[in-house]
Design a protein around this motif. Structure first.
Motif, PDB file in Angstrom:
ATOM      1  N   VAL A 178      97.184  42.048 -16.978  1.00 15.77           N
ATOM      2  CA  VAL A 178      97.647  41.126 -18.023  1.00 15.77           C
ATOM      3  C   VAL A 178      99.168  41.138 -18.085  1.00 15.77           C
ATOM      4  O   VAL A 178      99.803  40.073 -18.212  1.00 15.77           O
ATOM      5  N   GLU A 179      99.787  42.328 -17.982  1.00 22.62           N
ATOM      6  CA  GLU A 179     101.252  42.420 -18.006  1.00 22.62           C
ATOM      7  C   GLU A 179     101.863  41.665 -16.826  1.00 22.62           C
ATOM      8  O   GLU A 179     102.865  40.958 -16.976  1.00 22.62           O
ATOM      9  N   MET A 180     101.285  41.796 -15.648  1.00 24.51           N
ATOM     10  CA  MET A 180     101.796  41.068 -14.477  1.00 24.51           C
ATOM     11  C   MET A 180     101.678  39.562 -14.678  1.00 24.51           C
ATOM     12  O   MET A 180     102.577  38.792 -14.326  1.00 24.51           O
ATOM     13  N   ARG A 204     104.456  38.436 -16.985  1.00 20.83           N
ATOM     14  CA  ARG A 204     105.748  38.410 -16.300  1.00 20.83           C
ATOM     15  C   ARG A 204     105.850  37.201 -15.373  1.00 20.83           C
ATOM     16  O   ARG A 204     106.885  36.534 -15.321  1.00 20.83           O
ATOM     17  N   MET A 205     104.803  36.893 -14.662  1.00 22.09           N
ATOM     18  CA  MET A 205     104.808  35.737 -13.758  1.00 22.09           C
ATOM     19  C   MET A 205     104.975  34.444 -14.548  1.00 22.09           C
ATOM     20  O   MET A 205     105.706  33.545 -14.140  1.00 22.09           O
ATOM     21  N   GLN A 206     104.324  34.370 -15.702  1.00 18.68           N
ATOM     22  CA  GLN A 206     104.436  33.160 -16.526  1.00 18.68           C
ATOM     23  C   GLN A 206     105.863  33.000 -17.035  1.00 18.68           C
ATOM     24  O   GLN A 206     106.410  31.898 -17.036  1.00 18.68           O
ATOM     25  N   LYS A 207     106.491  34.100 -17.434  1.00 19.94           N
ATOM     26  CA  LYS A 207     107.880  34.038 -17.900  1.00 19.94           C
ATOM     27  C   LYS A 207     108.829  33.661 -16.751  1.00 19.94           C
ATOM     28  O   LYS A 207     109.747  32.881 -16.933  1.00 19.94           O
ATOM     29  N   ASP A 208     108.578  34.198 -15.548  1.00 20.25           N
ATOM     30  CA  ASP A 208     109.415  33.863 -14.398  1.00 20.25           C
ATOM     31  C   ASP A 208     109.327  32.381 -14.055  1.00 20.25           C
ATOM     32  O   ASP A 208     110.337  31.742 -13.755  1.00 20.25           O
TER      33      ASP A 208
END
Length: 170
Positions: free
Chosen positions: A156-158, A161-165
Motif C-alpha cells: 500500500v505504501e509503494m 508513493r507511485m501515485q504521488k510521483d
C-alpha cells in the motif's frame, strides 16, 4: 547523302546476313527427336528430361564437347527398397503362419470391463495405514499473519508513493 542505290544495297546486305544467321542458329540448337527430350537451361549447361523414360541428365560443354551425365534417381532407389521390404514382409508372414498359434490359453471372448473410477475396497494391510499431517500451531499462524500484514502495508505504501510521483506532488 544517301542514294536509293545505297539504301537498296544495305537492305540486301541485311537480308543476306539475316538469312545466313538463321541456319547457323538452327544448327546450334540440339535436335530433340520429335519432342522426346525437354531441355531447360541452367547456369552451367542444360538439364535434359527424357519424356519417354523420365530419366534426367545434366549436360554441359566441357571444352572437348557436350557431355550428358545421368542424375541419380532417388525414386528408383526408393521403389527398389519398397519392393525388397514387401517381399521380406510376405516371407515373414508365411513363417508365422507355418509356426501355428503360439499363445496358449487364449480366449475368444473379451474380459468383463470394470469401472476404473470406483475406488476398490481397501485391503486389510491398506486399511491399517494412515497418513497424519500435523496442523500448524497458533504461534506458526501468528507468524504467517504478521508477515502478510507487513507485506500488505509495504504494498500500500509503494502504491501511494507511485501515485504521488505520477501526480507531481513529490
Amino acid at each position: 547523302m544517301i542514294t536509293a542505290t545505297s539504301q537498296n544495297l544495305s537492305a540486301a546486305v541485311l537480308i543476306v546476313s539475316l538469312a545466313g544467321f538463321g541456319p547457323a542458329t538452327a544448327q546450334s540448337v540440339p535436335d530433340v527427336e520429335n519432342g522426346r527430350y525437354s531441355l531447360s537451361t541452367v547456369a552451367d549447361g542444360v538439364i535434359r528430361l527424357d519424356t519417354r523414360t523420365g530419366a534426367v541428365s545434366t549436360c554441359n560443354n566441357s571444352g572437348a564437347g557436350w557431355a550428358c551425365y545421368a542424375v541419380p534417381d532417388e525414386r528408383a532407389a526408393l521403389d527398389a527398397e519398397i519392393g525388397r521390404l514387401q517381399s521380406e514382409n510376405e516371407k515373414l508372414k508365411a513363417q508365422l503362419v507355418a509356426r501355428g498359434p503360439t499363445v496358449a490359453g487364449k480366449i475368444d471372448e473379451p474380459l468383463p470391463k470394470t469401472d476404473s473410477l470406483k475406488p476398490s475396497p481397501p485391503k486389510a494391510a491398506e486399511g491399517e495405514r494412515k497418513i497424519e499431517i500435523p496442523l500448524p500451531s497458533d504461534r506458526d499462524m501468528d507468524r504467517v499473519m504478521s508477515f502478510l500484514e507487513q507485506a500488505w502495508r509495504r504494498l500500500v505504501e509503494m502504491a501511494n508513493r507511485m501515485q504521488k510521483d505520477f501526480s507531481g506532488k513529490i
